[in-house]
Write a protein that holds these residues in place. Structure first.
Motif, PDB file in Angstrom:
ATOM      1  N   ARG A  79       0.588  -0.944  -0.147  1.00 49.08           N
ATOM      2  CA  ARG A  79      -0.385   0.229   0.358  1.00 49.08           C
ATOM      3  C   ARG A  79       0.746   1.272  -0.081  1.00 49.08           C
ATOM      4  O   ARG A  79       2.012   1.325   0.596  1.00 49.08           O
ATOM      5  N   THR A  80       0.687   2.166  -0.917  1.00 49.93           N
ATOM      6  CA  THR A  80       0.925   3.464  -1.071  1.00 49.93           C
ATOM      7  C   THR A  80       0.604   4.607  -0.944  1.00 49.93           C
ATOM      8  O   THR A  80      -0.980   4.523  -1.345  1.00 49.93           O
ATOM      9  N   ILE A  81       1.232   5.814   0.394  1.00 52.18           N
ATOM     10  CA  ILE A  81       0.346   7.468   0.633  1.00 52.18           C
ATOM     11  C   ILE A  81       0.963   8.289   0.179  1.00 52.18           C
ATOM     12  O   ILE A  81       2.030   8.129   0.340  1.00 52.18           O
ATOM     13  N   CYS A  82      -0.098   8.450  -0.522  1.00 51.13           N
ATOM     14  CA  CYS A  82       0.856  10.037  -1.160  1.00 51.13           C
ATOM     15  C   CYS A  82       0.771  10.745  -0.625  1.00 51.13           C
ATOM     16  O   CYS A  82      -1.005  11.155  -0.882  1.00 51.13           O
ATOM     17  N   SER A  83       1.192  12.596  -0.317  1.00 50.43           N
ATOM     18  CA  SER A  83       0.971  13.394  -0.391  1.00 50.43           C
ATOM     19  C   SER A  83       1.834  14.152  -1.129  1.00 50.43           C
ATOM     20  O   SER A  83       2.873  14.268  -1.077  1.00 50.43           O
ATOM     21  N   ILE A  84       1.030  15.291  -0.995  1.00 52.16           N
ATOM     22  CA  ILE A  84       1.859  17.273  -1.188  1.00 52.16           C
ATOM     23  C   ILE A  84       1.185  17.985  -0.356  1.00 52.16           C
ATOM     24  O   ILE A  84       0.466  18.187  -0.223  1.00 52.16           O
ATOM     25  N   ARG A  85       2.734  18.484  -0.187  1.00 46.31           N
ATOM     26  CA  ARG A  85       2.691  19.898   0.414  1.00 46.31           C
ATOM     27  C   ARG A  85       3.470  21.058   0.727  1.00 46.31           C
ATOM     28  O   ARG A  85       4.397  20.897   0.236  1.00 46.31           O
ATOM     29  N   THR A  95      -1.795  20.206   3.082  1.00 47.63           N
ATOM     30  CA  THR A  95      -1.628  18.924   2.528  1.00 47.63           C
ATOM     31  C   THR A  95      -2.798  18.541   1.370  1.00 47.63           C
ATOM     32  O   THR A  95      -3.660  18.823   1.790  1.00 47.63           O
ATOM     33  N   VAL A  96      -2.301  17.595   0.536  1.00 49.73           N
ATOM     34  CA  VAL A  96      -3.350  17.194  -0.009  1.00 49.73           C
ATOM     35  C   VAL A  96      -2.647  15.861  -0.273  1.00 49.73           C
ATOM     36  O   VAL A  96      -1.920  15.256  -0.110  1.00 49.73           O
ATOM     37  N   SER A  97      -3.605  14.646   0.200  1.00 48.14           N
ATOM     38  CA  SER A  97      -3.227  13.208  -0.132  1.00 48.14           C
ATOM     39  C   SER A  97      -4.288  12.193  -0.459  1.00 48.14           C
ATOM     40  O   SER A  97      -5.172  12.458  -0.444  1.00 48.14           O
ATOM     41  N   ILE A  98      -4.181  11.169  -0.675  1.00 48.89           N
ATOM     42  CA  ILE A  98      -4.372  10.241  -1.311  1.00 48.89           C
ATOM     43  C   ILE A  98      -4.218   8.558  -0.904  1.00 48.89           C
ATOM     44  O   ILE A  98      -2.741   8.688  -0.625  1.00 48.89           O
ATOM     45  N   TYR A 205       1.490  17.352  -7.933  1.00 47.16           N
ATOM     46  CA  TYR A 205       0.382  16.523  -8.274  1.00 47.16           C
ATOM     47  C   TYR A 205       0.630  16.013  -8.893  1.00 47.16           C
ATOM     48  O   TYR A 205       0.594  14.628  -8.886  1.00 47.16           O
ATOM     49  N   ARG A 206       1.283  16.073 -10.469  1.00 48.02           N
ATOM     50  CA  ARG A 206       1.335  15.054 -11.063  1.00 48.02           C
ATOM     51  C   ARG A 206       2.565  13.890 -10.042  1.00 48.02           C
ATOM     52  O   ARG A 206       2.487  12.457 -11.020  1.00 48.02           O
TER      53      ARG A 206
END
Length: 221
Positions: A79-85, A95-98, A205-206
């Motif tokens: 499982r991978t949790i990706c985020s940008i901040r 923070t933007v996460s998914i 985001y990309r």
């Protein structure tokens, strides 16, 4: 989560049928997000860089940073949790996460959240149910989205105060991609809570899309 991608060869006029849904053969791709009979046609415009093993990834794009944490779940799935901040490190942040274990764009959008920097024993500025505006500026014009703050104290006794996208994530993220800055405004006093740069957001985001395996088109296109 079941996810698959099927390429179609341009030039054919044959119609392909999936579960009673007709899809032209010239469509670029089909993505299934946990709904066997629901398909979305998208332009696949990202490089697949999904991690193959446990670990932590980090990239900096001007004022935004991208992170990916990959681990093995109790069920043995990777499982991978990706985020940008932007912001953070002791300051307020956005923070933007998914997670790639959840429904992915375009079926569902990443979570968007403003987080007030807090400390044990100190009250938060934001209060529960306080009305807050996300104001995104671009070339002298601005667009605002209303949300509510949620605040309290966690199990470790640390206060928290956050503001979500309140179901407006797609519009907020599209604004981030085109905007110059984002300001969180207290709707009651009109005062600025936070001012953040959007420089580097699109590149970050990309990268998040590449790490978690979804197309960024719904936001960046």
């Amino acid at each position: 989560m079941t996810r698959f991608l099927r390429k179609f060869v341009a030039g054919f006029s044959v119609t392909i049928l999936f579960s009673g849904l007709a899809i032209p053969a010239f469509a670029v791709g089909v993505v299934n997000h946990k709904q066997p009979d629901t398909f979305a046609v998208i332009n696949v415009a990202y490089k697949d860089e999904r991690p193959k093993k446990e670990g932590f990834l980090y990239e900096q794009y001007k004022d935004w940073q991208a992170n990916a944490e990959t681990f093995v779940t109790e069920d043995g799935e990777l499982r991978t949790i990706c985020s940008i901040r932007t912001g953070g490190d002791g300051d307020d942040s956005i923070t933007v996460s998914i997670s790639n274990g959840d429904a992915l764009p375009p079926a569902a959008m990443p979570y968007v959240e403003y987080q007030e920097a807090t400390a044990r024993g100190y009250p938060t500025y934001l209060q529960e149910n306080q009305i807050v505006l996300w104001v995104i500026s671009q070339a002298g014009t601005s667009t605002s989205y209303e949300s509510l703050a949620y605040a309290g104290i966690d199990d470790d006794g640390i206060p928290y105060a956050n503001v979500s996208g309140n179901g407006q994530e797609l519009n907020i993220l599209r604004g981030f991609a085109k905007g110059d800055k984002v300001v969180l405004i207290d709707d009651y006093s009109g005062g600025d809570l936070y001012v953040g740069s959007l420089s580097g957001f699109s590149a970050a985001y990309r990268k998040m899309a590449a790490w978690c395996g979804f197309s960024p088109d719904s936001v960046l296109k």
